[in-house]
Design a protein around this motif. Structure first.
Motif, PDB file in Angstrom:
ATOM      1  N   PHE A   1       0.838  -1.210   0.000  1.00  0.00           N
ATOM      2  CA  PHE A   1       0.000   0.000   0.000  1.00  0.00           C
ATOM      3  C   PHE A   1       0.871   1.257   0.000  1.00  0.00           C
ATOM      4  O   PHE A   1       0.549   2.252  -0.628  1.00  0.00           O
ATOM      5  N   GLN A   2       1.993   1.164   0.722  1.00  0.00           N
ATOM      6  CA  GLN A   2       2.900   2.318   0.857  1.00  0.00           C
ATOM      7  C   GLN A   2       3.918   2.381  -0.265  1.00  0.00           C
ATOM      8  O   GLN A   2       4.690   3.326  -0.323  1.00  0.00           O
ATOM      9  N   ARG A   3       3.979   1.376  -1.147  1.00  0.00           N
ATOM     10  CA  ARG A   3       5.122   1.266  -2.058  1.00  0.00           C
ATOM     11  C   ARG A   3       4.819   1.670  -3.497  1.00  0.00           C
ATOM     12  O   ARG A   3       5.596   1.382  -4.399  1.00  0.00           O
ATOM     13  N   SER A   4       3.690   2.335  -3.710  1.00  0.00           N
ATOM     14  CA  SER A   4       3.390   2.749  -5.078  1.00  0.00           C
ATOM     15  C   SER A   4       2.905   4.198  -5.068  1.00  0.00           C
ATOM     16  O   SER A   4       2.767   4.818  -4.012  1.00  0.00           O
ATOM     17  N   ASP A   5       2.652   4.711  -6.280  1.00  0.00           N
ATOM     18  CA  ASP A   5       2.323   6.131  -6.413  1.00  0.00           C
ATOM     19  C   ASP A   5       0.989   6.509  -5.758  1.00  0.00           C
ATOM     20  O   ASP A   5       0.720   7.685  -5.552  1.00  0.00           O
ATOM     21  N   ASN A   6       0.133   5.513  -5.444  1.00  0.00           N
ATOM     22  CA  ASN A   6      -1.122   5.835  -4.766  1.00  0.00           C
ATOM     23  C   ASN A   6      -0.866   6.479  -3.402  1.00  0.00           C
ATOM     24  O   ASN A   6      -1.664   7.271  -2.900  1.00  0.00           O
ATOM     25  N   TYR A   7       0.266   6.121  -2.788  1.00  0.00           N
ATOM     26  CA  TYR A   7       0.456   6.450  -1.380  1.00  0.00           C
ATOM     27  C   TYR A   7       0.576   7.954  -1.138  1.00  0.00           C
ATOM     28  O   TYR A   7       0.049   8.479  -0.156  1.00  0.00           O
ATOM     29  N   ALA A   8       1.264   8.644  -2.063  1.00  0.00           N
ATOM     30  CA  ALA A   8       1.432  10.095  -1.889  1.00  0.00           C
ATOM     31  C   ALA A   8       0.056  10.776  -1.852  1.00  0.00           C
ATOM     32  O   ALA A   8      -0.167  11.712  -1.076  1.00  0.00           O
ATOM     33  N   LEU A   9      -0.880  10.284  -2.668  1.00  0.00           N
ATOM     34  CA  LEU A   9      -2.240  10.847  -2.660  1.00  0.00           C
ATOM     35  C   LEU A   9      -2.996  10.429  -1.409  1.00  0.00           C
ATOM     36  O   LEU A   9      -3.746  11.229  -0.832  1.00  0.00           O
ATOM     37  N   ALA A  10      -2.800   9.175  -0.994  1.00  0.00           N
ATOM     38  CA  ALA A  10      -3.485   8.699   0.218  1.00  0.00           C
ATOM     39  C   ALA A  10      -3.069   9.547   1.420  1.00  0.00           C
ATOM     40  O   ALA A  10      -3.896   9.875   2.271  1.00  0.00           O
ATOM     41  N   LEU A  11      -1.798   9.915   1.451  1.00  0.00           N
ATOM     42  CA  LEU A  11      -1.317  10.765   2.555  1.00  0.00           C
ATOM     43  C   LEU A  11      -2.001  12.127   2.535  1.00  0.00           C
ATOM     44  O   LEU A  11      -2.086  12.798   3.558  1.00  0.00           O
ATOM     45  N   LYS A  12      -2.452  12.542   1.346  1.00  0.00           N
ATOM     46  CA  LYS A  12      -3.170  13.825   1.237  1.00  0.00           C
ATOM     47  C   LYS A  12      -4.665  13.645   1.514  1.00  0.00           C
ATOM     48  O   LYS A  12      -5.448  14.574   1.330  1.00  0.00           O
ATOM     49  N   GLY A  13      -5.065  12.429   1.850  1.00  0.00           N
ATOM     50  CA  GLY A  13      -6.455  12.195   2.213  1.00  0.00           C
ATOM     51  C   GLY A  13      -7.300  11.574   1.116  1.00  0.00           C
ATOM     52  O   GLY A  13      -8.428  11.139   1.360  1.00  0.00           O
TER      53      GLY A  13
END
Ligand code: ZN
Length: 448
Positions: free
Chosen positions: A376-388
């Motif tokens: 979950f933390q290892r792909s480009d989705n994570y930067a957006l997830a951190l933004k909510g």
């Protein structure tokens, strides 16, 4: 809405007007193979991050977006978004002086490119986590250098960490490819500061370990190496501007050509995800306008630190709070033998309602069988997830044996599986794009 139902509904409306479009709105194994053959072909030389090969891959994706009828995203003139990546390189050997005397044999392993000046404090490794503040530390004991470095990095004051040469530091230097690890960053952003990790030959280290309080001065002569990374961005406008936007993404870069000339084709990682984004763009465009707009993005420079995604987030064509969900597609070129036949996994499935919503509409996705891998933390989705933003990655076989190997070629991916897997996303995404329901984080699911 399930596919069978929709086809039946179309057929009932008009047999004459719709069948051609209905057929084309199917994901095509011919297109899947064609995209893969180009993106992972010899000519693109592995789409190295921030190289001209990556730019060609991005131009191809952009042309396909245009051909599918997508528009430039709001605020953009075309389909390409470029960003400059700066990487610092050592220009000349570092120097370390103690009370004005140069220390021979000092080697930098990690740093932020900045020099350091301060009184040297001798700290036993065991006491490092509770050491009194000091800019420069010489750390005694035989703990692994990376462990010492991580502990020192937690201390706010530490700017220079000196360790003794050992088999462990030699192995670390080799892992780093013989060059110090220095920061890379997007032009216009400030790289994070971090301490310098310096190794000294045993004799020099032992002499220095008796010189607590001496004045240490480290100089790090660096030069900038700049390169350009390219994102391809396409847009299907929605009919209701208040309904929000879906973001479908993948990364188009891979590992390029290795120093020994080996081409890393990256058919699975992540030409397969890029192919999925292209086929979703084509089929969803054919299905006509939905309430929600849909952004399609293929990012550059994921492999060297997620730069394309970071630049996109900083210059998003729509405000991030309008993005109701992001699905990143990564490595769907092979089926995971651990999962039920035909299914993909969604990283962080349990964290939000998105996975179950798509699954309920027929998406062949299930939960991630490798939670210990932190995908979950290892792909480009994570930067957006951190933004909510509710953002997940869909993958096939995330621990496939060809991962980051030269065997990751078109011959070693499963086009039929990919085709069915992508097809299974079309209706669920179309339904989500037409829905008022917003995927939500479950309690405790949103990353902090
Ligand atoms: Zn990769």
């Amino acid at each position: 809405m399930r596919r069978g139902y929709l086809l039946a509904a179309w057929a009932a409306v008009s047999v004459l007007a719709v069948p051609a479009a209905a057929q084309q709105a199917e994901v095509s194994s011919t297109w899947v193979r064609a995209h893969e053959t180009f993106l992972a072909g010899d000519e693109l030389r592995g789409r190295g991050s921030a190289t001209p090969d990556e730019a060609i891959a991005a131009a191809y994706v952009a042309a396909q977006f245009q051909g599918a009828g997508l528009q430039p995203a709001p605020g953009m003139n075309g389909y390409l978004q470029k960003a400059e990546i700066v990487r610092l390189k050592l220009q000349a050997p570092i120097t370390l002086t103690v009370d004005g005397t140069p220390v021979a044999g000092a080697a930098l392993l990690i740093g932020d490119g900045k020099g350091v000046e301060g009184a040297l404090r001798v700290v036993p490794a065991k006491a490092l986590s509770r050491a009194a503040p000091a800019d420069a530390m010489i750390v005694t004991g035989d703990q692994p250098a990376m462990q010492v470095y991580r502990t020192a990095s937690q201390l706010k004051s530490a700017r220079l960490v000196i360790v003794r040469e050992s088999a462990d530091t030699k192995a670390l230097a080799e892992r780093l490819g013989g060059e110090p690890r220095l920061p890379g960053y997007l032009r216009g952003t400030v790289p994070e500061g971090r301490p310098a990790l310096v190794v000294l030959p045993a004799a020099a280290f032992d002499a220095l370990a008796k010189q607590g309080g001496a004045r240490a001065v480290l100089t790090v002569p660096v030069a900038e190496a700049a390169s350009v990374t390219t994102n391809a961005v396409g847009w299907l406008p929605g009919t209701d501007p208040k309904a929000g936007v879906l973001l479908l993404s993948a990364h188009l870069d891979h590992l390029g050509v290795q120093p020994d000339g080996t081409v890393m084709h990256g058919a699975n990682d992540d030409a397969s995800g890029t192919t999925a984004v292209l086929e979703l763009a084509r089929t969803l465009a054919l299905k006509g306008r939905t309430k929600r707009g849909i952004l399609f993005v293929a990012y550059g420079s994921e492999e060297i630190g997620g730069y394309g995604a970071r630049h996109f987030i900083a210059h998003a064509p729509v405000p991030l709070d309008q993005i109701v969900a992001n699905i990143e597609v990564e490595m769907i070129g092979a089926q995971d033998p651990k999962l039920p036949a035909g299914t993909m996994m969604m990283t962080g499935f349990e964290r939000s309602t998105l996975g179950e919503t798509l699954k309920a509409h027929g998406a062949l996705v299930t939960s991630d069988p490798y939670p210990e891998q932190n995908f979950f933390q290892r792909s480009d989705n994570y930067a957006l997830a951190l933004k909510g933003v509710v953002a997940h990655t869909i993958s096939g076989w995330a621990v496939v044996p060809t991962y980051h190997s030269k065997e990751d070629t078109v011959a070693n991916i499963d086009i039929a599986f990919m085709t069915r897997a992508i097809q299974s996303l079309v209706e669920p995404l179309h339904a989500l794009a037409n829905s008022d329901a917003k995927p939500e984080w479950k309690p405790g699911g949103k990353p902090e």
